[in-house]
Scaffold this motif. Structure first.
Motif, PDB file in Angstrom:
ATOM      1  N   ALA A 154       0.832  -1.204   0.000  1.00 52.96           N
ATOM      2  CA  ALA A 154       0.000   0.000   0.000  1.00 52.96           C
ATOM      3  C   ALA A 154       0.865   1.253   0.000  1.00 52.96           C
ATOM      4  O   ALA A 154       0.576   2.232  -0.703  1.00 52.96           O
ATOM      5  CB  ALA A 154      -0.929  -0.012   1.210  1.00 52.96           C
ATOM      6  N   GLN A 171      -3.051  -3.681  -7.051  1.00 53.69           N
ATOM      7  CA  GLN A 171      -2.464  -3.979  -5.748  1.00 53.69           C
ATOM      8  C   GLN A 171      -3.286  -5.060  -5.062  1.00 53.69           C
ATOM      9  O   GLN A 171      -4.514  -5.053  -5.106  1.00 53.69           O
ATOM     10  CB  GLN A 171      -2.393  -2.729  -4.870  1.00 53.69           C
ATOM     11  N   LEU A 173      -3.701  -6.613  -1.332  1.00 47.42           N
ATOM     12  CA  LEU A 173      -3.397  -6.371   0.073  1.00 47.42           C
ATOM     13  C   LEU A 173      -4.060  -7.456   0.905  1.00 47.42           C
ATOM     14  O   LEU A 173      -5.293  -7.481   1.044  1.00 47.42           O
ATOM     15  CB  LEU A 173      -3.903  -4.992   0.510  1.00 47.42           C
ATOM     16  N   ALA A 234      -7.611  -2.249  -6.476  1.00 50.06           N
ATOM     17  CA  ALA A 234      -7.164  -2.990  -5.299  1.00 50.06           C
ATOM     18  C   ALA A 234      -7.986  -4.249  -5.076  1.00 50.06           C
ATOM     19  O   ALA A 234      -9.206  -4.248  -5.281  1.00 50.06           O
ATOM     20  CB  ALA A 234      -7.239  -2.096  -4.056  1.00 50.06           C
TER      21      ALA A 234
END
Length: 306
Positions: A154, A171, A173, A234
């Protein structure tokens, strides 16, 4: 898992002791064979040592460039290494069909913030610049990480946006560390009894920041970044029984509010670090497969927009 792992709530512990417990407790699934897995050193931040990485290639040869995923391992910035997360990286490379570059960043307390974050950013920039040599498509570059590695992933997206590159397309996470204040309800609800405790998290922050570190810096606590616009799509993977869960939920909501395409994957009944139990815990394999598919979808969307 908890029985053999030092608990900071019971008294002082040394990094060496908790590192040894982490290595001893790390469960190794049978390694998924890949055509090529290579260790090498790549340039670190200016004035810092080179960074060791491990590169996982999912196919022997590809007619077209593959996506690239830069992976940062968890462990509270103190524990774990390339070997403890070797199984996860092999599975991610296989399931996502991507070249995975796992980063052996500098660890605390020997190297405090922002050392790990700067190493993570430097390797991401290197992968972007060397994409062709790695057989990768620079327009399909993702970052990924679990726990403190999710924190670094992040942070790297924020650094890349603020510093004008590299361009990151997605991304991933997994139960990321996002806020040094540890004030959400899940820190109380799941603070003990689910392996990873609030006391552990407090100790990790102390090692990472030291006495003088600024936990409010968004590269340390990405959840405190004032502006989340312009970040890449994300995939946020969270276990239900985790002190960090509510920080992850809030971050996912903030990303969506900032116009960032976000897929939230909340796994009931499991705990922080559960992805490391692939081959034993069915939810771990299911979650990793789902996360890899979601990451592939985000990268494919980025490719279409080029």
């Amino acid at each position: 898992m908890s029985a053999g792992f030092p608990d900071p709530a019971l008294g002082p512990i040394e990094p060496a002791a908790i590192r040894q417990a982490a290595r001893s407790g790390a469960r190794s699934r049978p390694a998924r064979p890949l055509p090529r897995v290579t260790d090498r050193y790549v340039p670190g931040p200016a004035g810092a040592p080179e960074v060791r990485v491990r590169i996982y290639e999912p196919v022997a040869a590809s007619a077209s460039p593959l996506p690239a995923v830069v992976f940062f391992h968890g462990g509270g910035w103190v524990l774990c290494d390339l070997d403890t997360h070797d199984g996860i990286c092999r599975e991610l490379a296989y399931r996502a069909g991507a070249v995975v570059v796992s980063v052996d960043y500098r660890r605390a307390p020997e190297h405090r913030f922002p050392s790990a974050a700067e190493d993570a950013y430097a390797v991401t920039a290197w992968v972007s610049g060397q994409a062709a040599a790695l057989g990768c498509d620079p327009t399909r570059l993702a970052v990924a990480g679990d726990s403190s590695g999710g924190n670094l992933a992040a942070a790297v997206t924020l650094m890349a946006r603020d510093r004008g590159g590299p361009v990151i397309a997605a991304q991933l996470l997994a139960y990321p560390v996002l806020d040094h204040r540890m004030e959400t309800r899940s820190y109380a609800t799941y603070g003990t009894g689910f392996f990873h405790t609030t006391a552990h998290m407090r100790w990790y922050w102390e090692q990472y920041l030291g006495a003088d570190g600024d936990g409010s810096d968004p590269y340390a606590s990405p959840g405190l970044a004032a502006d989340l616009t312009g970040l890449p799509p994300a995939v946020v993977l969270l276990p239900e029984c985790d002190p960090l869960r509510d920080d992850g939920l809030r971050y996912a909501r903030r990303l969506e509010s900032a116009g960032v395409a976000t897929e939230l994957c909340l796994w009931p009944g499991v705990f922080h670090g559960f992805l490391g139990l692939g081959g034993l815990l069915p939810q771990a394999d299911q979650a990793l497969t789902g996360a890899a598919r979601a990451l592939c979808a985000a990268l494919a969307s980025a490719e279409r927009e080029q």
